[in-house]
Design an enzyme around this catalytic site. Structure first.
Site, mmCIF file in Angstrom:
data_model
loop_
_atom_site.group_PDB
_atom_site.id
_atom_site.type_symbol
_atom_site.label_atom_id
_atom_site.label_comp_id
_atom_site.label_asym_id
_atom_site.label_seq_id
_atom_site.Cartn_x
_atom_site.Cartn_y
_atom_site.Cartn_z
ATOM 1 N N SER A 119 0.827 -1.207 0.000
ATOM 2 C CA SER A 119 0.000 0.000 0.000
ATOM 3 C C SER A 119 0.855 1.248 0.000
ATOM 4 C CB SER A 119 -0.859 0.043 1.257
ATOM 5 O OG SER A 119 -1.640 -1.094 1.364
ATOM 6 N N HIS A 140 -1.414 -2.744 -7.062
ATOM 7 C CA HIS A 140 -2.097 -2.432 -5.803
ATOM 8 C C HIS A 140 -3.607 -2.471 -5.957
ATOM 9 C CE1 HIS A 140 -3.074 0.511 -2.387
ATOM 10 N NE2 HIS A 140 -2.916 -0.695 -1.897
ATOM 11 N N GLU A 152 -3.807 0.168 -8.973
ATOM 12 C CA GLU A 152 -2.691 1.078 -9.235
ATOM 13 C C GLU A 152 -1.514 0.226 -9.726
ATOM 14 O OE1 GLU A 152 -3.279 4.732 -6.043
ATOM 15 O OE2 GLU A 152 -2.558 2.828 -5.284
ATOM 16 N N ASN A 190 -3.827 6.011 -1.371
ATOM 17 C CA ASN A 190 -3.506 6.049 0.063
ATOM 18 C C ASN A 190 -2.888 7.380 0.477
ATOM 19 O OD1 ASN A 190 -4.568 3.620 0.799
ATOM 20 N ND2 ASN A 190 -2.686 2.485 0.416
HETATM 21 N N1 CAA Z 1 -15.742 -9.328 -0.403
HETATM 22 C C1 CAA Z 1 -16.372 -9.561 -1.572
HETATM 23 N N2 CAA Z 1 -17.461 -8.889 -1.958
HETATM 24 C C2 CAA Z 1 -17.966 -7.984 -1.120
HETATM 25 C C3 CAA Z 1 -17.379 -7.689 0.118
HETATM 26 C C4 CAA Z 1 -16.222 -8.417 0.475
HETATM 27 N N3 CAA Z 1 -15.576 -8.176 1.619
HETATM 28 N N4 CAA Z 1 -18.092 -6.712 0.729
HETATM 29 C C5 CAA Z 1 -19.089 -6.402 -0.092
HETATM 30 N N5 CAA Z 1 -19.004 -7.149 -1.211
HETATM 31 C C6 CAA Z 1 -19.867 -7.089 -2.362
HETATM 32 C C7 CAA Z 1 -21.248 -7.555 -2.040
HETATM 33 O O1 CAA Z 1 -21.361 -8.953 -2.203
HETATM 34 C C8 CAA Z 1 -22.068 -6.806 -3.054
HETATM 35 O O2 CAA Z 1 -21.957 -7.431 -4.306
HETATM 36 P P1 CAA Z 1 -23.194 -7.539 -5.303
HETATM 37 O O3 CAA Z 1 -23.525 -6.120 -5.684
HETATM 38 O O4 CAA Z 1 -22.637 -8.351 -6.426
HETATM 39 O O5 CAA Z 1 -24.282 -8.194 -4.544
HETATM 40 C C9 CAA Z 1 -21.330 -5.461 -3.198
HETATM 41 O O6 CAA Z 1 -20.022 -5.708 -2.746
HETATM 42 C C10 CAA Z 1 -21.972 -4.393 -2.374
HETATM 43 O O7 CAA Z 1 -21.973 -4.838 -1.035
HETATM 44 P P2 CAA Z 1 -23.130 -4.552 0.017
HETATM 45 O O8 CAA Z 1 -24.406 -4.262 -0.695
HETATM 46 O O9 CAA Z 1 -23.096 -5.599 1.061
HETATM 47 O O10 CAA Z 1 -22.603 -3.304 0.783
HETATM 48 P P3 CAA Z 1 -22.385 -1.841 0.316
HETATM 49 O O11 CAA Z 1 -23.281 -1.400 -0.775
HETATM 50 O O12 CAA Z 1 -22.374 -1.100 1.591
HETATM 51 O O13 CAA Z 1 -20.915 -1.837 -0.284
HETATM 52 C C11 CAA Z 1 -18.596 -1.643 -0.116
HETATM 53 C C12 CAA Z 1 -19.844 -2.301 0.435
HETATM 54 C C13 CAA Z 1 -18.402 -2.082 -1.575
HETATM 55 C C14 CAA Z 1 -17.439 -2.125 0.716
HETATM 56 C C15 CAA Z 1 -18.796 -0.085 -0.066
HETATM 57 O O14 CAA Z 1 -19.181 0.294 1.210
HETATM 58 C C16 CAA Z 1 -17.544 0.679 -0.445
HETATM 59 O O15 CAA Z 1 -17.257 0.894 -1.611
HETATM 60 N N6 CAA Z 1 -16.774 1.131 0.578
HETATM 61 C C17 CAA Z 1 -15.507 1.828 0.393
HETATM 62 C C18 CAA Z 1 -14.412 0.822 0.395
HETATM 63 C C19 CAA Z 1 -13.049 1.462 0.191
HETATM 64 O O16 CAA Z 1 -12.851 2.652 0.312
HETATM 65 N N7 CAA Z 1 -12.068 0.614 -0.128
HETATM 66 C C20 CAA Z 1 -10.698 1.061 -0.310
HETATM 67 C C21 CAA Z 1 -9.979 1.017 1.002
HETATM 68 S S1 CAA Z 1 -8.322 1.560 0.834
HETATM 69 C C22 CAA Z 1 -7.484 0.189 0.388
HETATM 70 O O17 CAA Z 1 -7.973 -0.889 0.332
HETATM 71 C C23 CAA Z 1 -6.084 0.412 0.035
HETATM 72 C C24 CAA Z 1 -5.079 0.120 1.042
HETATM 73 O O18 CAA Z 1 -3.980 -0.197 0.637
HETATM 74 C C25 CAA Z 1 -5.292 0.321 2.481
#
Ligand code: CAA
Length: 484
Positions: A119, A140, A152, A190
């Site tokens: 990251s 990434h 990325e 990030n």
């Molecule tokens: N694994 C696999 N699929 C998942 C999942 C998981 N952990 N969590 C949710 N999903 C899927 C669900 O199955 C659902 O899929 P379908 O549309 O095919 O049914 C879809 O994602 C939407 O999920 P939900 O309806 O349960 O929940 P939601 O609408 O609240 O979405 C979320 C969940 C996609 C996580 C959304 O809240 C989101 O986009 N959050 C932001 C996440 C983010 O910012 N990620 C980046 C973090 S930074 C990083 O990762 C980099 C690093 O290096 C630290």
């Protein structure tokens, strides 16, 4: 080069998600973990994730079986010898990564491309540990890897252009959008996201607002998919802490110093979702009790006051110009500056409307508990979600959002990434409704610049001073960024 057999080392949340992404795209995957127990956890991640997709009807039982059938799990790194590409997703500790890459370099055939999902750590340092630095890149992914559409692709000064091109093409085959960047701590996402999350933890520690209020403000007010504390729990507090440390080492910007609260939670083993508890867990989210203040009269002043007064009057409350139970001030300056001019400063509460759903309510040091409660009730009656905070410049939303926008301007102005790439990275990597430049332009450049000036005046934090490019565009009367 066509990638058909790929290895994934480390099957935690990210590694298992990455393995799933490859298998879904039809590639054969060799997943490697350190021991049988970790391997079983990795298998569990894969089964749960694909199981959920099958339950939701997104995959048939047969497709799910085929995906899982493409993944071979092993504890023997030697099984990676014929892989075309190996992606590493082990913990964010440089020494571990260097030692792994030395091993992979020894084990894998000479043409294998080695990629790190780091990251924030230096891809160059990892590449230099191998005898094939030109074939080492950063790849990434974002959590949850099967869902977030961004990858990325990080190249170093010695990366072979053909390797970068092949890996970028692969990202497309995986259904992802690739943004190509150079090797800087935090890359695009990030570097912009983590300081904002860290700042949220700092605001909470300083008592500017509570966890639930901050999350609510950013989710409902700004339209982000998750509030900062929910997202920190998803990312993992240990990962966030490590990334902040690396950012700080590179920038020496004190905003990048990990919030002490993060360190404390990590030390206590409260890592977020992966450990069952972090900022959230077990306890129920605080409920919003219905009104009980008995307020009958109010006064409201400041820009935008008419609309709020109309909503409150429609709900049956009486506006009086003297002796009101609560005086709402749509704040443009510290609320306390207005309060001290009132006969009864204890009645004044600052209001900042965020979008059309959220009202930040700032109590000053003089505000009475009754007035604060009355303001909260009034907002609910007016159909707004109240967010309680202290009387500090920017309240919650501007204090978190504007420095992030400013950072994006500085990133673009430094030549690291284009406006289009930065916007796409934040939309696709974090699910934001708009990228930072799109947000800047819809909020208005002058409003963002003025808000940053107010933040700088309050906190004297150099990084809050408006980026020179933003300042110049406002001075020139521009409403958009130049798309060079
Ligand atoms: N694994 C696999 N699929 C998942 C999942 C998981 N952990 N969590 C949710 N999903 C899927 C669900 O199955 C659902 O899929 P379908 O549309 O095919 O049914 C879809 O994602 C939407 O999920 P939900 O309806 O349960 O929940 P939601 O609408 O609240 O979405 C979320 C969940 C996609 C996580 C959304 O809240 C989101 O986009 N959050 C932001 C996440 C983010 O910012 N990620 C980046 C973090 S930074 C990083 O990762 C980099 C690093 O290096 C630290």
């Amino acid at each position: 080069m066509a990638f058909e057999r790929v290895g994934v080392v480390g099957l935690g949340t990210m590694g298992a998600g990455i393995a799933e992404v490859f298998a879904r795209a039809g590639l054969r995957v060799i997943g490697v973990e350190a021991d049988a127990e970790a391997l079983a956890r990795g298998r569990g991640h894969l089964e749960r994730s694909t199981g959920r997709a099958a339950d939701k009807g997104r995959l048939t039982a047969q497709e799910r079986a085929e995906i899982l059938g493409r993944v071979t799990l092993t504890t023997a790194r030697e099984d990676l010898r014929d892989a075309d590409l190996v992606v590493e997703a082990i913990p964010e500790i440089l020494d571990y990564k260097i030692s792994l890459f030395r091993d992979l370099d020894r084990i894998c055939k000479p043409e294998t491309v080695l990629a790190t999902n780091t990251s924030s750590l230096s891809v160059t340092a990892v590449a230099a540990a191998t005898g094939r630095p030109g074939r080492v890149v950063g790849l990434h992914f974002f959590n949850p890897a099967p869902v977030m559409r961004l990858v990325e692709v990080v190249s170093t000064v010695v990366s072979e252009p053909a390797v970068v091109r092949d890996v970028t093409e692969l990202a497309g085959r995986l259904g992802k959008t690739a943004v190509s960047v150079g090797d800087r701590a935090g890359f695009v996402v990030n570097r912009l996201l983590l300081p904002y999350l860290n700042h949220a933890a700092v605001l909470m520690e300083q008592g500017v607002a509570g966890r639930d209020d901050i999350d609510l403000a950013m989710k409902q007010g700004v339209g982000l998919p998750m509030g900062p504390f929910t997202l920190l729990d998803l990312i993992g507090l240990d990962t966030a802490y490590e990334v902040m440390g690396v950012l700080f080492d590179e920038t020496r910007d004190r905003r990048h110093a990990p919030a002490p609260l993060l360190r404390e939670l990590v030390t206590a083993g409260l890592l977020g979702r992966k450990s069952g508890r972090g900022f959230y867990g077990e306890e129920q989210a605080r409920s919003c009790a219905p009104g009980r203040s008995g307020v009958i009269s109010f006064d409201v002043a400041g820009q935008g006051a008419q609309e709020l007064a109309r909503r409150l009057a429609a709900a049956g409350f009486k506006q009086v110009s003297e002796g009101a139970d609560v005086v709402l001030r749509l704040a443009d300056r510290p609320v306390v500056e207005h309060a001290v001019r009132l006969p009864d400063p204890a009645t004044m509460v600052g209001v900042h409307l965020v979008g059309d759903r959220v009202a930040e309510l700032a109590a000053t040091v003089l505000t009475s508990g009754d007035a604060a409660r009355a303001a909260t009730d009034l907002m609910k009656v007016a159909g707004l979600t109240p967010v309680a905070c202290k009387d500090r410049a920017g309240f919650v939303v501007d204090a978190l959002l504007l420095p992030y926008l400013n950072d994006a301007v500085r990133m673009y102005d430094s030549g690291y990434a284009s406006i289009g790439d930065i916007d796409a990275a934040m939309r696709l990597g974090c699910g934001y409704p708009a990228g930072p430049f799109e947000m800047l332009e819809s909020l208005g450049l002058a409003r963002v610049r003025d808000g940053l000036r107010a933040l700088y005046a309050e906190y004297r934090e150099p990084a809050f001073a408006p980026a020179p490019l933003l300042d110049q565009l406002v001075t020139a009367g521009a409403s958009e960024f130049p798309r060079r």
